[in-house]
Enzyme design. Sequence first.
Site, PDB file in Angstrom:
ATOM      1  N   CYS A 115       0.922  -1.127   0.137  1.00  0.00           N
ATOM      2  CA  CYS A 115      -0.169   0.178  -0.034  1.00  0.00           C
ATOM      3  C   CYS A 115       1.065   1.791  -0.009  1.00  0.00           C
ATOM      4  O   CYS A 115       0.156   2.154  -0.321  1.00  0.00           O
ATOM      5  CB  CYS A 115      -0.934  -0.383   1.075  1.00  0.00           C
TER       6      CYS A 115
ATOM      7  N   ASP B 216       2.293   2.874   2.314  1.00  0.00           N
ATOM      8  CA  ASP B 216       2.283   3.729   3.765  1.00  0.00           C
ATOM      9  C   ASP B 216       3.396   3.422   4.656  1.00  0.00           C
ATOM     10  O   ASP B 216       3.909   2.048   4.467  1.00  0.00           O
ATOM     11  CB  ASP B 216       1.316   2.480   4.166  1.00  0.00           C
TER      12      ASP B 216
ATOM     13  N   CYS C  63      -3.144   4.545   6.613  1.00  0.00           N
ATOM     14  CA  CYS C  63      -4.659   4.668   6.442  1.00  0.00           C
ATOM     15  C   CYS C  63      -4.834   4.513   8.164  1.00  0.00           C
ATOM     16  O   CYS C  63      -5.106   4.641   9.100  1.00  0.00           O
ATOM     17  CB  CYS C  63      -5.368   3.094   5.480  1.00  0.00           C
TER      18      CYS C  63
ATOM     19  N   CYS D  54      -2.253  -3.612   8.255  1.00  0.00           N
ATOM     20  CA  CYS D  54      -2.117  -2.518   8.830  1.00  0.00           C
ATOM     21  C   CYS D  54      -1.084  -2.515  10.698  1.00  0.00           C
ATOM     22  O   CYS D  54      -0.557  -1.911  10.979  1.00  0.00           O
ATOM     23  CB  CYS D  54      -3.855  -1.492   8.384  1.00  0.00           C
TER      24      CYS D  54
HETATM   25 FE1  FES Z   1      -1.335   0.765   3.807  1.00  0.00          FE
HETATM   26 FE2  FES Z   1      -3.307   0.133   5.571  1.00  0.00          FE
HETATM   27  S1  FES Z   1      -3.672   0.552   3.891  1.00  0.00           S
HETATM   28  S2  FES Z   1      -1.478   0.121   6.590  1.00  0.00           S
END
Ligand code: FES
Length: 143
Positions: A35, A37, A60, A104
């Site tokens: 993702c 992140d 997120c 996550c």
């Molecule tokens: Fe990437 Fe939640 S979608 S940490």
Amino acid sequence: MALYSEKVMDHFRNPRNVGIIENADGIGEVGNARCGDIMKIYLKVDNDIITDIKFETFGCGSAIASSSMATELIKGKSVHEAMRLTNKAVVEALDGLPSHKVHCSVLAEEAIQAALKDYFTKKGLPFLTMPMTHRADCSCHEC
Ligand code: FES
């Protein structure tokens, strides 16, 4: 039924321990390749006790809630207790996450492990990671 529990929503809306710690004793930063992140954890340790912990995330809502809960779970605990924190314990403390959001919580666990590793490395001590079997319920196929 709501997708997210009240605890997830609470920690997402009012995240605990957000920020940075100047002169942190341990810093860990990890990213999720899927993702994109990013999570960063700062630790302040006194006598092997985590006296302060902060996080920053570019992630997120589930990542924010997971980090907030994870930091609450290990604040005031020993570094050895913190090493045993699993993403599963974080998910349980949040009263669950949707299966596609479990990764996550893994990000929060990995950032804490990275910060602990940094702490041990700075002290010249070995850091032994926990077996990763607890991630069996994560569906991201990367951890
Ligand atoms: Fe990437 Fe939640 S979608 S940490």
